[in-house]
Design a protein around this motif. Structure first.
Motif, PDB file in Angstrom:
ATOM      1  N   ASN A  21      -3.019  -5.315  -0.995  1.00  0.00           N
ATOM      2  CA  ASN A  21      -4.117  -5.961  -0.295  1.00  0.00           C
ATOM      3  C   ASN A  21      -5.018  -4.845   0.215  1.00  0.00           C
ATOM      4  OD1 ASN A  21      -3.698  -5.398   2.798  1.00  0.00           O
ATOM      5  ND2 ASN A  21      -1.650  -5.879   1.968  1.00  0.00           N
ATOM      6  N   ARG A  71       2.239  -5.442   2.705  1.00  0.00           N
ATOM      7  CA  ARG A  71       2.203  -4.847   4.041  1.00  0.00           C
ATOM      8  C   ARG A  71       0.777  -4.571   4.496  1.00  0.00           C
ATOM      9  NH1 ARG A  71       7.492  -0.771   3.543  1.00  0.00           N
ATOM     10  NH2 ARG A  71       8.975  -2.319   4.339  1.00  0.00           N
ATOM     11  N   PHE A  72       0.543  -4.846   5.769  1.00  0.00           N
ATOM     12  CA  PHE A  72      -0.721  -4.571   6.432  1.00  0.00           C
ATOM     13  C   PHE A  72      -0.470  -3.578   7.556  1.00  0.00           C
ATOM     14  CE2 PHE A  72      -0.839  -8.835   4.756  1.00  0.00           C
ATOM     15  CZ  PHE A  72      -2.108  -8.979   4.220  1.00  0.00           C
ATOM     16  N   GLY A  78      -6.209  -4.764   9.111  1.00  0.00           N
ATOM     17  CA  GLY A  78      -5.024  -5.565   8.859  1.00  0.00           C
ATOM     18  C   GLY A  78      -5.165  -6.972   9.406  1.00  0.00           C
ATOM     19  N   THR A  97       3.562  -6.637   8.992  1.00  0.00           N
ATOM     20  CA  THR A  97       2.635  -5.730   9.665  1.00  0.00           C
ATOM     21  C   THR A  97       3.420  -4.491  10.091  1.00  0.00           C
ATOM     22  OG1 THR A  97       1.239  -7.535  10.475  1.00  0.00           O
ATOM     23  CG2 THR A  97       1.075  -5.425  11.623  1.00  0.00           C
ATOM     24  N   THR A 103      -4.268  -0.196   7.269  1.00  0.00           N
ATOM     25  CA  THR A 103      -4.404  -1.062   6.111  1.00  0.00           C
ATOM     26  C   THR A 103      -5.194  -0.351   5.018  1.00  0.00           C
ATOM     27  OG1 THR A 103      -4.336  -3.003   7.537  1.00  0.00           O
ATOM     28  CG2 THR A 103      -5.315  -3.300   5.346  1.00  0.00           C
ATOM     29  N   GLN A 104      -4.815  -0.617   3.757  1.00  0.00           N
ATOM     30  CA  GLN A 104      -5.539   0.009   2.652  1.00  0.00           C
ATOM     31  C   GLN A 104      -7.016  -0.358   2.716  1.00  0.00           C
ATOM     32  OE1 GLN A 104      -3.745  -0.263  -1.247  1.00  0.00           O
ATOM     33  NE2 GLN A 104      -5.726  -0.314  -2.255  1.00  0.00           N
ATOM     34  N   ARG A 123      -4.618   4.471   0.445  1.00  0.00           N
ATOM     35  CA  ARG A 123      -3.494   3.642   0.887  1.00  0.00           C
ATOM     36  C   ARG A 123      -2.554   4.490   1.735  1.00  0.00           C
ATOM     37  NH1 ARG A 123       1.650   1.196  -2.212  1.00  0.00           N
ATOM     38  NH2 ARG A 123       1.942  -0.699  -0.987  1.00  0.00           N
ATOM     39  N   LEU A 127       2.747   2.068   4.103  1.00  0.00           N
ATOM     40  CA  LEU A 127       2.747   0.733   3.530  1.00  0.00           C
ATOM     41  C   LEU A 127       3.649   0.633   2.301  1.00  0.00           C
ATOM     42  CD1 LEU A 127      -1.090  -0.032   3.723  1.00  0.00           C
ATOM     43  CD2 LEU A 127       0.673  -0.574   5.415  1.00  0.00           C
TER      44      LEU A 127
END
Length: 314
Positions: A21, A71-72, A78, A97, A103-104, A123, A127
């Motif tokens: 994500n 994963r955030f 996120g 989380t 977050t990416q 990234r 994560l």
């Protein structure tokens, strides 16, 4: 041409996605800037994206039931990413989380003349999933498991669990990752970027490279997205070359068009369509996505898709 596999009958979800994500920062410019130059931007927007997350949103908008595992970070990006999936109805029971992680993100420069884009991304290593950290029950919760191989060992474990349970495994792949030779034999549906089969096999000819991939790894279906040229897919009875659809109103942004293509293709599989029909759905969803800036902004609903494709619903 029919798909050479059978979907499991009843599962909690039509599809479960495992992979990336992101939150995208999209910058539209009159033309792509030359090196060491300055250019005034046309517009700027922040929007959620990421390959697997966007494909799950695409399926949800097409009337299917999707879940996302990924994963955030615990940052503003996120929170935006999580809210965007929740608002679309994507199940987040497998999402996490990660404290103190980012977050990416991706910075995306869009050439306003044609909608083509350049992506600059990052990234956070926090994560990353190991094989021991995934939730194996997710692999059997959907009729389809759709993955990216960024966390390859984790993807291998999930794909193996899925295979044992009769779940169809689909992969979105645009690069060569460590241990990819262990993952691809567990994949039923391989849709790659245009150049990847040649890079994986060392064979320049696309048709021969796809044949070699199926012979080597045993995938049921393998194909490539070709942008404005459409797509090329190899099934059990031969190749299917499908032209692209014109973007209604003109192409504004190609960001996420590959993710949209996978959503349309999986929609076809899950709707019991033929491979030919699934290719048309895939190209149509990709075209409709390009109507506006952002990976998910103009992903279509089922009516919009069928209005463009004009394949009778089953």
């Amino acid at each position: 041409m029919r798909f050479p596999f059978e979907l499991p009958e009843r599962r909690a979800f039509d599809a479960v996605g495992f992979g990336t994500n992101a939150v995208d920062f999209l910058i539209s410019v009159p033309e792509y800037p030359a090196f060491n130059s300055k250019v005034e931007l046309n517009s700027y927007v922040q929007a959620p994206g990421g390959e697997v997350a966007s494909t799950m949103v695409g399926l949800q908008r097409l009337g299917l039931k999707a879940a996302y595992m990924g994963r955030f970070g615990d940052d503003d990006a996120g929170r935006l990413g999580i809210a965007s999936l929740r608002d679309e109805g994507v199940d987040l029971g497998y999402a996490e989380t990660i404290e103190n992680a980012r977050t990416q993100i991706a910075f995306i420069v869009i050439d306003a003349r044609n909608g083509e884009r350049t992506v600059i991304w990052q990234r956070d290593a926090r994560l990353h999933y190991t094989a021991d950290e995934v939730m194996p029950n997710a692999a059997v919760a959907g009729r389809v498991l759709h993955i990216t191989p960024h966390d390859t060992s984790a993807a291998i474990r999930l794909a193996a669990e899925a295979r044992r349970a009769g779940t169809i495994v689909s992969i979105d792949i645009d690069n060569i990752f460590e241990s990819i030779d262990e993952l691809l034999p567990l994949v039923d549906v391989l849709i790659a970027s245009a150049d990847l089969p040649s890079r994986l096999t060392g064979i320049d000819d696309r048709h021969e490279a796809l044949r070699t991939l199926i012979e080597k790894f045993g995938c049921s279906v393998a194909g490539v997205t070709l942008g404005s040229e459409g797509s090329l897919v190899l099934g059990p009875e031969g190749f299917i070359e499908t032209p692209s659809f014109s973007v209604p109103g003109g192409c504004m942004d190609t960001t996420g068009s590959g993710d949209a293509f996978r959503a349309g293709f999986l929609y076809g599989i899950l709707s019991n369509a033929t491979i030919e029909e699934s290719c048309k759905y895939a190209n149509a969803v990709a075209a409709l996505k390009c109507r506006k800036i952002g990976a998910r902004t103009s992903l279509p609903d089922e009516k919009e898709l069928h209005d463009l494709v004009k394949i009778p619903r089953q």
